[in-house]
Design an enzyme around this catalytic site. Structure first.
Site, PDB file in Angstrom:
ATOM      1  N   ALA A 158       0.826  -1.218   0.000  1.00 48.85           N
ATOM      2  CA  ALA A 158       0.000   0.000   0.000  1.00 48.85           C
ATOM      3  C   ALA A 158       0.858   1.265   0.000  1.00 48.85           C
ATOM      4  O   ALA A 158       2.004   1.241   0.448  1.00 48.85           O
ATOM      5  CB  ALA A 158      -0.919  -0.013   1.221  1.00 48.85           C
ATOM      6  N   PRO A 159       0.286   2.378  -0.455  1.00 45.40           N
ATOM      7  CA  PRO A 159       1.006   3.660  -0.484  1.00 45.40           C
ATOM      8  C   PRO A 159       0.749   4.489   0.781  1.00 45.40           C
ATOM      9  O   PRO A 159       0.031   4.058   1.674  1.00 45.40           O
ATOM     10  CB  PRO A 159       0.400   4.342  -1.703  1.00 45.40           C
ATOM     11  CG  PRO A 159      -1.037   3.916  -1.661  1.00 45.40           C
ATOM     12  CD  PRO A 159      -1.051   2.509  -1.087  1.00 45.40           C
ATOM     13  N   LYS A 184       2.005  -4.873   3.468  1.00 47.69           N
ATOM     14  CA  LYS A 184       3.153  -3.986   3.665  1.00 47.69           C
ATOM     15  C   LYS A 184       2.693  -2.551   3.419  1.00 47.69           C
ATOM     16  O   LYS A 184       2.465  -2.149   2.284  1.00 47.69           O
ATOM     17  CB  LYS A 184       4.296  -4.322   2.699  1.00 47.69           C
ATOM     18  CG  LYS A 184       5.583  -3.607   3.123  1.00 47.69           C
ATOM     19  CD  LYS A 184       6.575  -3.409   2.019  1.00 47.69           C
ATOM     20  CE  LYS A 184       6.369  -2.184   1.180  1.00 47.69           C
ATOM     21  NZ  LYS A 184       6.429  -0.875   1.892  1.00 47.69           N
ATOM     22  N   PRO A 185       2.539  -1.765   4.500  1.00 45.22           N
ATOM     23  CA  PRO A 185       2.200  -0.357   4.296  1.00 45.22           C
ATOM     24  C   PRO A 185       3.446   0.391   3.844  1.00 45.22           C
ATOM     25  O   PRO A 185       4.551  -0.151   3.872  1.00 45.22           O
ATOM     26  CB  PRO A 185       1.763   0.100   5.693  1.00 45.22           C
ATOM     27  CG  PRO A 185       2.454  -0.815   6.640  1.00 45.22           C
ATOM     28  CD  PRO A 185       2.726  -2.108   5.911  1.00 45.22           C
ATOM     29  N   SER A 238       2.183   3.649  -7.416  1.00 46.85           N
ATOM     30  CA  SER A 238       2.415   4.318  -8.700  1.00 46.85           C
ATOM     31  C   SER A 238       2.410   3.317  -9.848  1.00 46.85           C
ATOM     32  O   SER A 238       2.651   2.120  -9.663  1.00 46.85           O
ATOM     33  CB  SER A 238       3.762   5.040  -8.646  1.00 46.85           C
ATOM     34  OG  SER A 238       4.783   4.089  -8.426  1.00 46.85           O
ATOM     35  N   GLU A 259      -3.875  -1.270  -8.392  1.00 47.08           N
ATOM     36  CA  GLU A 259      -4.545   0.043  -8.311  1.00 47.08           C
ATOM     37  C   GLU A 259      -3.451   1.093  -8.433  1.00 47.08           C
ATOM     38  O   GLU A 259      -2.693   1.307  -7.484  1.00 47.08           O
ATOM     39  CB  GLU A 259      -5.270   0.197  -6.967  1.00 47.08           C
ATOM     40  CG  GLU A 259      -6.381  -0.796  -6.737  1.00 47.08           C
ATOM     41  CD  GLU A 259      -7.579  -0.565  -7.626  1.00 47.08           C
ATOM     42  OE1 GLU A 259      -7.668   0.480  -8.293  1.00 47.08           O
ATOM     43  OE2 GLU A 259      -8.443  -1.466  -7.665  1.00 47.08           O
ATOM     44  N   CYS A 293      -5.200   9.793  -5.842  1.00 47.38           N
ATOM     45  CA  CYS A 293      -5.065   9.207  -7.184  1.00 47.38           C
ATOM     46  C   CYS A 293      -6.196   9.636  -8.106  1.00 47.38           C
ATOM     47  O   CYS A 293      -6.054   9.578  -9.324  1.00 47.38           O
ATOM     48  CB  CYS A 293      -4.985   7.691  -7.069  1.00 47.38           C
ATOM     49  SG  CYS A 293      -6.296   7.009  -6.049  1.00 47.38           S
ATOM     50  N   GLU A 392       1.582  12.276 -13.525  1.00 42.71           N
ATOM     51  CA  GLU A 392       0.961  12.424 -12.212  1.00 42.71           C
ATOM     52  C   GLU A 392       1.888  13.237 -11.310  1.00 42.71           C
ATOM     53  O   GLU A 392       3.029  12.842 -11.084  1.00 42.71           O
ATOM     54  CB  GLU A 392       0.721  11.037 -11.601  1.00 42.71           C
ATOM     55  CG  GLU A 392      -0.084  11.115 -10.325  1.00 42.71           C
ATOM     56  CD  GLU A 392      -0.348   9.742  -9.709  1.00 42.71           C
ATOM     57  OE1 GLU A 392       0.577   8.917  -9.654  1.00 42.71           O
ATOM     58  OE2 GLU A 392      -1.485   9.515  -9.269  1.00 42.71           O
TER      59      GLU A 392
HETATM   60  P1  NAD Z   1       4.885   3.898  -4.764  1.00 45.26           P
HETATM   61  O1  NAD Z   1       4.520   3.157  -5.997  1.00 45.26           O
HETATM   62  O2  NAD Z   1       6.191   4.603  -4.723  1.00 45.26           O
HETATM   63  O3  NAD Z   1       4.885   2.919  -3.511  1.00 45.26           O
HETATM   64  C1  NAD Z   1       3.740   2.164  -3.165  1.00 45.26           C
HETATM   65  C2  NAD Z   1       4.162   1.023  -2.269  1.00 45.26           C
HETATM   66  O4  NAD Z   1       4.980   0.118  -3.026  1.00 45.26           O
HETATM   67  C3  NAD Z   1       4.998   1.423  -1.055  1.00 45.26           C
HETATM   68  O5  NAD Z   1       4.595   0.633   0.060  1.00 45.26           O
HETATM   69  C4  NAD Z   1       6.410   1.053  -1.481  1.00 45.26           C
HETATM   70  O6  NAD Z   1       7.262   0.762  -0.375  1.00 45.26           O
HETATM   71  C5  NAD Z   1       6.150  -0.202  -2.304  1.00 45.26           C
HETATM   72  N1  NAD Z   1       7.173  -0.577  -3.276  1.00 45.26           N
HETATM   73  C6  NAD Z   1       8.112   0.196  -3.877  1.00 45.26           C
HETATM   74  N2  NAD Z   1       8.868  -0.547  -4.714  1.00 45.26           N
HETATM   75  C7  NAD Z   1       8.398  -1.814  -4.652  1.00 45.26           C
HETATM   76  C8  NAD Z   1       8.750  -3.043  -5.299  1.00 45.26           C
HETATM   77  N3  NAD Z   1       9.755  -3.107  -6.188  1.00 45.26           N
HETATM   78  N4  NAD Z   1       8.046  -4.160  -5.005  1.00 45.26           N
HETATM   79  C9  NAD Z   1       7.009  -4.110  -4.118  1.00 45.26           C
HETATM   80  N5  NAD Z   1       6.644  -2.993  -3.474  1.00 45.26           N
HETATM   81  C10 NAD Z   1       7.322  -1.849  -3.737  1.00 45.26           C
HETATM   82  O7  NAD Z   1       3.667   4.891  -4.476  1.00 45.26           O
HETATM   83  P2  NAD Z   1       3.541   5.956  -3.324  1.00 45.26           P
HETATM   84  O8  NAD Z   1       4.431   7.103  -3.667  1.00 45.26           O
HETATM   85  O9  NAD Z   1       3.655   5.311  -1.999  1.00 45.26           O
HETATM   86  O10 NAD Z   1       1.989   6.394  -3.506  1.00 45.26           O
HETATM   87  C11 NAD Z   1       1.554   7.271  -4.468  1.00 45.26           C
HETATM   88  C12 NAD Z   1       1.029   6.515  -5.684  1.00 45.26           C
HETATM   89  O11 NAD Z   1      -0.028   5.650  -5.317  1.00 45.26           O
HETATM   90  C13 NAD Z   1       0.428   7.446  -6.714  1.00 45.26           C
HETATM   91  O12 NAD Z   1       0.855   7.054  -7.989  1.00 45.26           O
HETATM   92  C14 NAD Z   1      -1.074   7.234  -6.557  1.00 45.26           C
HETATM   93  O13 NAD Z   1      -1.826   7.534  -7.698  1.00 45.26           O
HETATM   94  C15 NAD Z   1      -1.125   5.796  -6.221  1.00 45.26           C
HETATM   95  N6  NAD Z   1      -2.406   5.468  -5.579  1.00 45.26           N
HETATM   96  C16 NAD Z   1      -3.339   4.793  -6.314  1.00 45.26           C
HETATM   97  C17 NAD Z   1      -4.575   4.501  -5.753  1.00 45.26           C
HETATM   98  C18 NAD Z   1      -5.620   3.756  -6.525  1.00 45.26           C
HETATM   99  O14 NAD Z   1      -6.595   3.331  -5.920  1.00 45.26           O
HETATM  100  N7  NAD Z   1      -5.471   3.566  -7.814  1.00 45.26           N
HETATM  101  C19 NAD Z   1      -4.850   4.876  -4.439  1.00 45.26           C
HETATM  102  C20 NAD Z   1      -3.875   5.572  -3.726  1.00 45.26           C
HETATM  103  C21 NAD Z   1      -2.644   5.851  -4.309  1.00 45.26           C
END
Ligand code: NAD
Length: 504
Positions: A158-159, A184-185, A238, A259, A293, A392
């Site tokens: 999760a993000p 994993k948050p 992302s 997502e 998002c 984005e």
């Molecule tokens: P991110 O993609 O950088 O990270 C998301 C999660 O993935 C974090 O917990 C991170 O530690 C983990 N992660 C990073 N690299 C990884 C890997 N190689 N393998 C597995 N996990 C990994 O995103 P962020 O910056 O935390 O959040 C913002 C993004 O989330 C934006 O793009 C937003 O649009 C998106 N988002 C989408 C929704 C939806 O419902 N579509 C909802 C909320 C946020």
């Protein structure tokens, strides 16, 4: 607001939740949860490493047969108790969510926390509504029916933007359907996910059903997604990381639910209610400091309304109060981190060469200078193919562009790789009806932008992902379908055996 507990004391035992209790991580690397409004550290903890992920997956695998074997009614009862436990802790959740994210308390208290708790009630009900098509004798000689079964251990990532809601969206459909989960948050914002898991255990949901590992993406996240004992991965984050997750999960051919990012268009036709559209655009662009998002990021406004719309947005943005997230009068909090603030500022600075920054485009000084604040920003005159229109940004930045014909507006709205959400603004049902058909997004609002519901699906088209959160659609995605075909004839030599034995 009630109880401001000491975060360091509350999580003294660690920032991971495994088998019903908090534990320290074993990656050898420490990390801090930082209050983005002040830059102060609120929790120092050791990140989870791959061996912590292995232990959490093993705990979830051990808990799976018992939880999967519980009746839907038993799971539903436990989840109703979970909702009741949470209801008694709402103030704590509001506090922790605002502290770790910098969210204004009115947003945490009116949106994040009640929305997440409502999800618990919804999935407690959904747990008893596994439905399928009717059984029947389709061959004449057999009875066929479908079983919907849990998948196994779900590994979710999760993000940081809505940590509690994301934990709810991942955990609830999974456990309602009889799976167990390791979540994993984001390492920036683990507090409310840990509290959510603790509340589940207080409600009597068995140890090992909900586990939280707070590690970095590149090791703990990747290890969880690639784990051979994890049967399904559900990822929110992302689009770039989502691609990587899909590749990693593909190696073990697990079910993948993604997502991802968004770049929602906000399409204003020339007969729209201007006041409603201006208020909708500012609220839709600035909610959660634009770190949403589905945020309104690109407003396309039909030429007759364009100038008045731009002026209205600038005036309304000027009234938005930045400040201490714990002050009930604050409208806009900081971004999640100084790094994210600098990233957002980078988009705006690069746009200045070809576009106009009408308002904002800077960090406030004075009392807010230690926080990751950025002023509400309005950009006009950007080219459709420019970075600020296509990528984005995830900050309080709205780009407004004009269009002439309805066709053109719809085409511009669809012209990014994303497809998570969109809105159309008009008083003409034929125009909005056409927009709801032609906008390529998983959610289209008409004369509004942002509201979500537990009962309705949330999920993207195109590069915004696949799969749905919330709603009965999400619940079904956490099940797998088995066809059972049972012979009714008791005949040893079946007719179809001729294809193998001939007449013998
Ligand atoms: P991110 O993609 O950088 O990270 C998301 C999660 O993935 C974090 O917990 C991170 O530690 C983990 N992660 C990073 N690299 C990884 C890997 N190689 N393998 C597995 N996990 C990994 O995103 P962020 O910056 O935390 O959040 C913002 C993004 O989330 C934006 O793009 C937003 O649009 C998106 N988002 C989408 C929704 C939806 O419902 N579509 C909802 C909320 C946020």
């Amino acid at each position: 607001m009630g109880n401001h507990f000491q975060v360091q004391d509350r999580f003294a035992a660690g920032a991971h939740y495994l088998n019903g209790r908090l534990r320290p991580g074993r990656s050898g690397r420490s990390h801090a949860v930082v209050d983005p409004a002040t830059g102060k550290r609120v929790l120092e903890y050791e990140l989870a490493g791959t061996e912590d992920v292995d232990a959490a997956v093993a705990a979830a695998a051990r808990a799976f047969p018992g939880w999967a074997g519980a009746t839907p009614g038993e799971r539903s009862d436990a989840m109703h108790r979970f909702a009741a436990v949470l209801a008694g802790q709402a103030d704590d959740f509001v506090y922790a969510e605002s502290l770790q994210c910098g969210k204004p308390v009115k947003l945490s208290a009116e949106f994040d926390v009640p929305g997440s708790f409502d999800n618990v009630s919804f999935f407690a009900g959904a747990a008893r509504h596994l439905e399928g098509r009717s059984a029947g004798e389709y061959s004449g000689d057999h009875t066929s029916y479908v079983r919907r079964e849990p998948i196994g251990v779900v590994g979710s990532v999760a993000p940081w933007n809505y940590p509690l809601q994301m934990a709810a969206w991942k955990v609830l459909p999974a456990i309602a359907a009889g799976n167990t989960i390791v979540l994993k948050p984001s390492e920036l914002t683990p507090l409310t996910s840990l509290m959510f898991a603790q509340a589940a255990q207080e409600a009597g949901i068995p140890d090992g059903v909900v586990n939280i590992v707070t590690g970095a993406g590149a090791d703990a996240g990747e290890h969880l997604v690639g784990h051979p004992d994890v049967a399904m991965t559900s990822f929110t984050g992302s689009t770039a990381v989502g691609r990587r997750v899909a590749e990693t999960a593909g190696r073990t051919l697990k079910r993948v639910h993604l997502e991802l990012g968004g770049k929602a268009p906000f399409l204003v036709f020339d007969d729209a209610d201007l006041e409603a559209a201006v208020h909708g655009a500012v609220a839709g662009a600035l909610i959660n400091t634009g770190q949403d998002c589905t945020a309104a990021t690109r407003a396309y406004v039909q030429r007759p309304l364009y100038d008045a719309f731009v002026a209205g947005i600038a005036d309304l943005m000027a009234t938005v109060r930045l400040g201490d997230p714990f002050d009930p009068a604050t409208d806009l909090g900081p971004l999640i981190s100084h790094r994210q603030r600098d990233r957002v500022a980078g988009f705006v600075e690069r746009a200045r060469s070809h576009a106009t920054v009408v308002t904002g485009g800077e960090a406030p000084g004075g009392a807010l200078s230690d926080g990751a604040y950025y002023r509400p920003t309005l950009v006009t005159g950007a080219a459709q193919d420019s970075e600020i229109v296509q990528s984005e940004i995830f900050g309080p930045v709205l780009v407004v562009l004009p269009f002439d014909r309805d066709d053109e507006g719809l085409a511009l709205a669809n012209d990014t790789p994303y497809g998570l959400a969109a809105s159309a603004w008009s008083r003409d049902v034929y125009r909005t009806g056409r927009a709801t058909r032609e906008l390529r997004a998983g959610c289209v609002w008409v004369n509004d932008h942002i509201p979500i519901l537990s009962e309705m699906p949330h999920g993207g088209y195109k590069s915004s992902g696949s799969g749905k959160d919330m709603s009965a659609y999400s619940f079904e995605e956490y099940t797998q379908i088995k066809h059972v075909m049972s012979d009714n004839t008791a005949v040893a030599r079946k007719d179809w055996h001729r294809t193998v034995f001939g007449a013998r």
